[in-house]
Write an enzyme that holds these catalytic residues in place. Structure first.
Site, PDB file in Angstrom:
ATOM      1  N   GLY A  14      15.663   6.804   0.611  1.00 42.72           N
ATOM      2  CA  GLY A  14      15.426   7.648  -0.560  1.00 42.72           C
ATOM      3  C   GLY A  14      16.155   7.207  -1.815  1.00 42.72           C
ATOM      4  O   GLY A  14      16.425   8.036  -2.688  1.00 42.72           O
ATOM      5  N   LEU A  88       0.135   7.593   6.411  1.00 40.31           N
ATOM      6  CA  LEU A  88      -0.996   7.764   5.492  1.00 40.31           C
ATOM      7  C   LEU A  88      -1.090   9.220   5.067  1.00 40.31           C
ATOM      8  O   LEU A  88      -0.821  10.125   5.854  1.00 40.31           O
ATOM      9  CB  LEU A  88      -2.305   7.385   6.192  1.00 40.31           C
ATOM     10  N   ASN A 103       2.172   5.910  -5.552  1.00 40.55           N
ATOM     11  CA  ASN A 103       3.046   5.223  -4.585  1.00 40.55           C
ATOM     12  C   ASN A 103       3.648   3.978  -5.221  1.00 40.55           C
ATOM     13  O   ASN A 103       3.104   3.442  -6.189  1.00 40.55           O
ATOM     14  CB  ASN A 103       2.228   4.811  -3.351  1.00 40.55           C
ATOM     15  N   HIS A 105       5.118   0.070  -4.080  1.00 39.71           N
ATOM     16  CA  HIS A 105       5.149  -0.915  -3.000  1.00 39.71           C
ATOM     17  C   HIS A 105       5.933  -2.136  -3.490  1.00 39.71           C
ATOM     18  O   HIS A 105       5.736  -2.576  -4.626  1.00 39.71           O
ATOM     19  CB  HIS A 105       3.713  -1.316  -2.623  1.00 39.71           C
TER      20      HIS A 105
HETATM   21  C1  GRF Z   1      10.861   0.759  -1.430  1.00 39.90           C
HETATM   22  O1  GRF Z   1      10.998  -0.625  -1.392  1.00 39.90           O
HETATM   23  C2  GRF Z   1       9.442   1.136  -1.783  1.00 39.90           C
HETATM   24  O2  GRF Z   1       8.809   0.203  -2.593  1.00 39.90           O
HETATM   25  C3  GRF Z   1       8.767   1.176  -0.447  1.00 39.90           C
HETATM   26  O3  GRF Z   1       9.732   1.677   0.446  1.00 39.90           O
HETATM   27  C4  GRF Z   1      11.042   1.385  -0.059  1.00 39.90           C
HETATM   28  C5  GRF Z   1      11.789   2.672  -0.100  1.00 39.90           C
HETATM   29  O4  GRF Z   1      13.147   2.489  -0.375  1.00 39.90           O
HETATM   30  N1  GRF Z   1       7.547   1.938  -0.493  1.00 39.90           N
HETATM   31  P1  GRF Z   1      14.044   3.759  -0.678  1.00 39.90           P
HETATM   32  O5  GRF Z   1      13.898   4.728   0.514  1.00 39.90           O
HETATM   33  O6  GRF Z   1      13.557   4.389  -1.947  1.00 39.90           O
HETATM   34  O7  GRF Z   1      15.451   3.256  -0.787  1.00 39.90           O
END
Ligand code: GRF
Length: 195
Positions: A14, A88, A103, A105
């Protein structure tokens, strides 16, 4: 005018959720109203407490049988943000929040996305492919992993000597810098559109 009310979905650490909660703390038109996790051990739940953001832990049945959508509606959520959420989203939520689920990524989609591409695996695949740049993608969520309209991509270099951890750290820093601002722009630009 009423504030936009964000719900953040997260499965693990998080750190992005924290960056978002910090950015919108005392924001004039947007607030984080709820943080939801499928993982009762998620560190994100403790981060939310610091910002006095209410939390909900749910299981797969609750997600797919409408309970989680009920939570969102009860909390008057207007926009949904995924930040390291590994499941999902059901179509019931995507239909109710049409074009209002986003989202992030940690690669330049469509490269290195899709089922199973999360965490260090993404960065390992980038390195194995010999890429010279990587970065992040912020996109609308659909019923498929890592698809949907792209709002923003930010690039960084893959450096000689990088391993998956060093590349992940570089991309994560960019995520924290960019995700809150992109969410702000996204909500502001959708403010006049009907639900
Ligand atoms: C991030 O790299 C995000 O892009 C991906 O999951 C990771 C989450 O990291 N979807 P965090 O829990 O926010 O530290």
């Amino acid at each position: 005018m009423k504030k936009a009310r964000l719900a953040i979905f997260v499965s693990g650490s998080g750190s992005n959720a924290e960056a978002i909660m910090r950015y919108f703390n005392a924001h004039p038109s947007i607030e984080v109203a709820l943080l939801l996790s499928n993982n009762p051990q998620a560190r994100a739940l403790r981060r939310a407490e610091v910002f006095h953001v209410p939390t909900i832990v749910f299981n797969r049945e609750e997600l797919h049988q409408g309970k989680v959508l009920d939570y969102l509606i009860q909390a008057e959520i207007t926009h949904v943000v995924l930040a390291g959420f590994l499941w999902l989203m059901p179509t019931s939520i995507l239909n109710h929040y049409s074009h209002r689920v986003i989202n992030i990524h940690p690669s330049l989609l469509p490269k290195f996305g899709g089922k199973g591409m999360y965490g260090l695996r993404v960065h390992e695949a980038v390195l194995a492919a010999g890429e010279t740049e990587s970065g992040l993608t912020i996109h609308e969520v659909t019923a498929h992993y890592d698809e949907g309209k792209i709002f923003k991509q930010v690039k960084c270099a893959v450096l000689p000597g990088d391993d998956a951890s060093s590349l992940a750290s570089r991309v994560l820093k960019l995520e924290h810098e960019n995700y809150p601002r992109v969410i702000e722009a996204w909500i502001t630009s959708s403010a006049d559109q009907p639900n």
